[in-house]
Design a protein around this motif. Structure first.
Motif, PDB file in Angstrom:
ATOM      1  N   GLN A   6      60.720  12.586  31.318  1.00 50.70           N
ATOM      2  CA  GLN A   6      60.364  13.132  30.015  1.00 50.70           C
ATOM      3  C   GLN A   6      61.618  13.744  29.423  1.00 50.70           C
ATOM      4  O   GLN A   6      62.163  14.716  29.938  1.00 50.70           O
ATOM      5  CB  GLN A   6      59.269  14.190  30.145  1.00 50.70           C
ATOM      6  N   LEU A   7      62.111  13.140  28.359  1.00 54.27           N
ATOM      7  CA  LEU A   7      63.359  13.590  27.761  1.00 54.27           C
ATOM      8  C   LEU A   7      63.181  14.919  27.038  1.00 54.27           C
ATOM      9  O   LEU A   7      62.099  15.231  26.534  1.00 54.27           O
ATOM     10  CB  LEU A   7      63.888  12.545  26.778  1.00 54.27           C
ATOM     11  N   THR A   8      64.245  15.684  27.001  1.00 50.65           N
ATOM     12  CA  THR A   8      64.294  16.849  26.127  1.00 50.65           C
ATOM     13  C   THR A   8      64.700  16.368  24.728  1.00 50.65           C
ATOM     14  O   THR A   8      65.106  15.214  24.537  1.00 50.65           O
ATOM     15  CB  THR A   8      65.322  17.866  26.627  1.00 50.65           C
ATOM     16  N   GLU A   9      64.615  17.256  23.771  1.00 51.89           N
ATOM     17  CA  GLU A   9      65.035  16.888  22.418  1.00 51.89           C
ATOM     18  C   GLU A   9      66.512  16.494  22.397  1.00 51.89           C
ATOM     19  O   GLU A   9      66.895  15.513  21.752  1.00 51.89           O
ATOM     20  CB  GLU A   9      64.792  18.062  21.463  1.00 51.89           C
ATOM     21  N   GLU A  10      67.329  17.240  23.135  1.00 49.40           N
ATOM     22  CA  GLU A  10      68.767  16.931  23.185  1.00 49.40           C
ATOM     23  C   GLU A  10      69.015  15.535  23.735  1.00 49.40           C
ATOM     24  O   GLU A  10      69.801  14.761  23.178  1.00 49.40           O
ATOM     25  CB  GLU A  10      69.493  17.954  24.054  1.00 49.40           C
ATOM     26  N   MET A  11      68.329  15.180  24.835  1.00 49.69           N
ATOM     27  CA  MET A  11      68.536  13.879  25.445  1.00 49.69           C
ATOM     28  C   MET A  11      67.943  12.760  24.599  1.00 49.69           C
ATOM     29  O   MET A  11      68.472  11.647  24.555  1.00 49.69           O
ATOM     30  CB  MET A  11      67.935  13.856  26.854  1.00 49.69           C
ATOM     31  N   ASP A  12      66.841  13.042  23.922  1.00 48.14           N
ATOM     32  CA  ASP A  12      66.268  12.044  23.019  1.00 48.14           C
ATOM     33  C   ASP A  12      67.254  11.722  21.903  1.00 48.14           C
ATOM     34  O   ASP A  12      67.514  10.562  21.575  1.00 48.14           O
ATOM     35  CB  ASP A  12      64.955  12.563  22.435  1.00 48.14           C
ATOM     36  N   LYS A  13      67.832  12.756  21.333  1.00 46.77           N
ATOM     37  CA  LYS A  13      68.805  12.543  20.255  1.00 46.77           C
ATOM     38  C   LYS A  13      70.039  11.809  20.762  1.00 46.77           C
ATOM     39  O   LYS A  13      70.631  10.994  20.043  1.00 46.77           O
ATOM     40  CB  LYS A  13      69.208  13.883  19.648  1.00 46.77           C
ATOM     41  N   ALA A  14      70.427  12.078  22.001  1.00 50.10           N
ATOM     42  CA  ALA A  14      71.651  11.484  22.545  1.00 50.10           C
ATOM     43  C   ALA A  14      71.460  10.025  22.944  1.00 50.10           C
ATOM     44  O   ALA A  14      72.382   9.221  22.823  1.00 50.10           O
ATOM     45  CB  ALA A  14      72.129  12.289  23.750  1.00 50.10           C
ATOM     46  N   LEU A  15      70.248   9.655  23.405  1.00 45.15           N
ATOM     47  CA  LEU A  15      70.059   8.347  24.031  1.00 45.15           C
ATOM     48  C   LEU A  15      69.139   7.385  23.285  1.00 45.15           C
ATOM     49  O   LEU A  15      69.268   6.175  23.455  1.00 45.15           O
ATOM     50  CB  LEU A  15      69.504   8.531  25.456  1.00 45.15           C
ATOM     51  N   MET A  16      68.220   7.887  22.478  1.00 43.26           N
ATOM     52  CA  MET A  16      67.159   7.018  21.964  1.00 43.26           C
ATOM     53  C   MET A  16      67.395   6.512  20.542  1.00 43.26           C
ATOM     54  O   MET A  16      66.580   5.752  20.018  1.00 43.26           O
ATOM     55  CB  MET A  16      65.810   7.738  22.049  1.00 43.26           C
TER      56      MET A  16
END
Length: 259
Positions: free
Chosen positions: A32-42
């Motif tokens: 489950q991605l965090t907002e930071e990781m979602d923005k970085a990867l998705m």
């Protein structure tokens, strides 16, 4: 020394970035991605821009990565060394977390020394007819010169923080950073020298074969410049070479019993 467990590397990355591990089974990793990781990867900038504009928190996505070739038919994203997703993660580490300084979290009752470790995560790239990458994590004790492979696996078990704990003090390095990195490089040099390099021999044979074939097509002297240009392109494509690249690293101050 080489990080051949890609699943473990990815799990460590997401845990370090506070993502919840939903599944870790037989080479299938769901997070489950965090907002930071979602923005970085998705790659969803418009979604997050809209959520911000509307005043909503937004919902980070779940991501499932498959590292086991036998499970490629399962629902998820196949990831391997050299895949775009892995390169994206490595690029993120290079851009956002190139260097850090952390201290082991301890609760001593008396003055306790912390030893400086130079920790370096590197990528070795083999380029020729085929391309292949290897990831390494190496730690070097800057007091006594002890070197440890798979250092990130060791650090996973160690509570770390950005400030030094009470009653702790740091020891000044006896090995300079530049000298320490050169020691790490020498270990990689030895590792490469002790390998068989059939891939390089195959690449050189392919280079020679392609160049000879090309020369048969150019008979007129007036075409020499074009021929040399194409031979140069073939050379760039097939010439075997090995490069090192630092992904990230830093200074970690740890207790003496860490290794």
């Amino acid at each position: 020394m080489v990080i051949d467990d890609l699943n473990h590397f990815l799990k460590s990355f997401f845990q370090a970035h506070h993502c919840s591990i939903l599944r870790d089974d037989n080479g299938i990793l769901s997070v489950q991605l965090t907002e930071e990781m979602d923005k970085a990867l998705m790659n969803r900038p418009f979604y997050w821009h809209y959520m911000k504009k509307m005043g909503h928190p937004g919902e980070p996505m779940r991501l499932t990565l498959i590292t086991n070739p036998e499970m490629r038919n399962e629902q998820g994203e196949w990831i391997h060394f050299g895949s775009p997703r892995l390169q994206q993660i490595i690029h993120y580490l290079q851009e956002q977390e190139k260097y850090t300084k952390l201290f082991q979290q301890v609760n001593p009752t008396m003055n306790t020394p912390l030893y400086p470790w130079l920790v370096t995560n590197l990528k070795i790239s083999y380029k020729g007819k085929y391309k292949r990458d290897e990831l390494f994590s190496i730690g070097l004790n800057l007091i006594n010169g002890t070197m440890k492979s798979d250092m990130m696996e060791t650090l996973e078990k160690v509570p770390l923080q950005t400030t030094i704990s009470d009653f702790c003090y740091t020891l000044s390095p006896l090995v300079k950073l530049k000298s320490g990195y050169l020691r790490i490089e020498s270990v990689l040099d030895s590792y490469i020298e002790n390998q068989e390099h059939k891939w390089a021999e195959d690449s050189l044979r392919e280079l020679q074969s392609e160049a000879e074939l090309l020369r048969h097509f150019y008979i007129e002297d007036t075409e020499d410049k074009q021929m040399e240009k194409e031979i140069q392109e073939i050379t760039e494509r097939y010439q075997p070479r090995i490069t090192y690249q630092v992904i990230n690293g830093g200074l970690f101050y740890l207790t003496s019993d860490i290794a």
